[in-house]
Design a protein around this motif. Structure first.
Motif, PDB file in Angstrom:
ATOM      1  N   SER A  15      -2.136  19.658 -15.706  1.00 63.39           N
ATOM      2  CA  SER A  15      -3.311  20.343 -15.170  1.00 63.39           C
ATOM      3  C   SER A  15      -4.595  19.604 -15.488  1.00 63.39           C
ATOM      4  CB  SER A  15      -3.380  21.782 -15.680  1.00 63.39           C
ATOM      5  OG  SER A  15      -3.398  21.811 -17.078  1.00 63.39           O
ATOM      6  N   SER A  16      -4.539  18.726 -16.441  1.00 64.58           N
ATOM      7  CA  SER A  16      -5.639  17.828 -16.766  1.00 64.58           C
ATOM      8  C   SER A  16      -5.040  16.774 -17.684  1.00 64.58           C
ATOM      9  CB  SER A  16      -6.785  18.577 -17.461  1.00 64.58           C
ATOM     10  OG  SER A  16      -6.488  18.786 -18.819  1.00 64.58           O
ATOM     11  N   GLU A  81     -13.233  27.999 -10.424  1.00 66.57           N
ATOM     12  CA  GLU A  81     -13.230  26.632  -9.892  1.00 66.57           C
ATOM     13  C   GLU A  81     -12.190  25.758 -10.580  1.00 66.57           C
ATOM     14  OE1 GLU A  81     -17.015  28.647  -9.185  1.00 66.57           O
ATOM     15  OE2 GLU A  81     -16.022  28.193 -11.072  1.00 66.57           O
ATOM     16  N   ASN A  82     -12.092  25.852 -11.904  1.00 65.92           N
ATOM     17  CA  ASN A  82     -11.105  25.043 -12.633  1.00 65.92           C
ATOM     18  C   ASN A  82      -9.674  25.494 -12.344  1.00 65.92           C
ATOM     19  OD1 ASN A  82     -12.972  23.315 -13.756  1.00 65.92           O
ATOM     20  ND2 ASN A  82     -13.191  24.491 -15.632  1.00 65.92           N
ATOM     21  N   TYR A  83      -9.471  26.792 -12.171  1.00 68.97           N
ATOM     22  CA  TYR A  83      -8.144  27.274 -11.793  1.00 68.97           C
ATOM     23  C   TYR A  83      -7.769  26.796 -10.390  1.00 68.97           C
ATOM     24  CZ  TYR A  83      -7.436  30.285 -15.875  1.00 68.97           C
ATOM     25  OH  TYR A  83      -7.230  30.770 -17.138  1.00 68.97           O
ATOM     26  N   ALA A  84      -8.726  26.769  -9.466  1.00 68.73           N
ATOM     27  CA  ALA A  84      -8.456  26.260  -8.116  1.00 68.73           C
ATOM     28  C   ALA A  84      -8.068  24.788  -8.177  1.00 68.73           C
ATOM     29  CB  ALA A  84      -9.668  26.461  -7.215  1.00 68.73           C
ATOM     30  N   ALA A  85      -8.726  24.017  -9.029  1.00 73.15           N
ATOM     31  CA  ALA A  85      -8.384  22.603  -9.198  1.00 73.15           C
ATOM     32  C   ALA A  85      -6.980  22.457  -9.779  1.00 73.15           C
ATOM     33  CB  ALA A  85      -9.410  21.916 -10.087  1.00 73.15           C
ATOM     34  N   TYR A  86      -6.594  23.361 -10.670  1.00 72.97           N
ATOM     35  CA  TYR A  86      -5.239  23.339 -11.213  1.00 72.97           C
ATOM     36  C   TYR A  86      -4.211  23.588 -10.097  1.00 72.97           C
ATOM     37  CZ  TYR A  86      -0.919  25.037 -13.111  1.00 72.97           C
ATOM     38  OH  TYR A  86       0.412  25.226 -13.335  1.00 72.97           O
ATOM     39  N   LEU A 110      -8.313  33.543  -6.883  1.00 72.44           N
ATOM     40  CA  LEU A 110      -8.120  32.099  -7.048  1.00 72.44           C
ATOM     41  C   LEU A 110      -7.707  31.462  -5.732  1.00 72.44           C
ATOM     42  CD1 LEU A 110      -6.266  32.087 -10.483  1.00 72.44           C
ATOM     43  CD2 LEU A 110      -8.717  31.820 -10.030  1.00 72.44           C
ATOM     44  N   GLY A 111      -6.922  32.168  -4.935  1.00 73.33           N
ATOM     45  CA  GLY A 111      -6.510  31.664  -3.630  1.00 73.33           C
ATOM     46  C   GLY A 111      -7.687  31.495  -2.683  1.00 73.33           C
TER      47      GLY A 111
END
Length: 120
Positions: A15-16, A81-86, A110-111
């Protein structure tokens, strides 16, 4: 409720560069892909019973978002935003070009962010 995750393949998702998270997959990868995201602080086990019935028609991915369930917390700020990137990194890692998204509660939020940030 029985833990249905024994019928799934557990995968590690980068995830990062600093952390990993986990998702579970089941079904035939040649079927359309379905990503199942639980609500806030929910885990993969919360939605396995729903995902199990969909595995006949879909390649199902059930996720523990970073900081939820078995996935460690993101080192960055916990934000939509960070969850969407994940979610994007998960889909990219699985090499999925098209996905159907099913989110419960905060998983739906998140979707919406994912679709806004990464339109098809």
């Amino acid at each position: 409720m029985a833990d249905l995750s024994k019928d799934y393949q557990k995968i590690e998702v980068e995830s990062s560069p600093k952390t990993k998270a986990y998702a579970w997959t089941t079904g035939d990868k040649s079927n359309p892909s379905l990503l199942v995201v639980p609500g806030f602080t929910g885990t993969h086990t919360d939605l396995m019973h729903i995902a199990e019935s969909l595995a006949q028609k879909y390649f199902v991915i059930v996720v523990d978002m970073p900081g939820w369930g078995e996935s460690p917390r993101l080192p960055d700020e916990l934000s939509v935003e960070n969850y969407a990137a994940y979610i994007k990194s998960l889909i990219d890692q699985l090499k999925i070009s098209k996905i159907t998204y099913f989110g419960h509660c905060m998983g739906a939020t998140l979707g919406i962010e994912f679709a806004n940030k990464f339109p098809a």
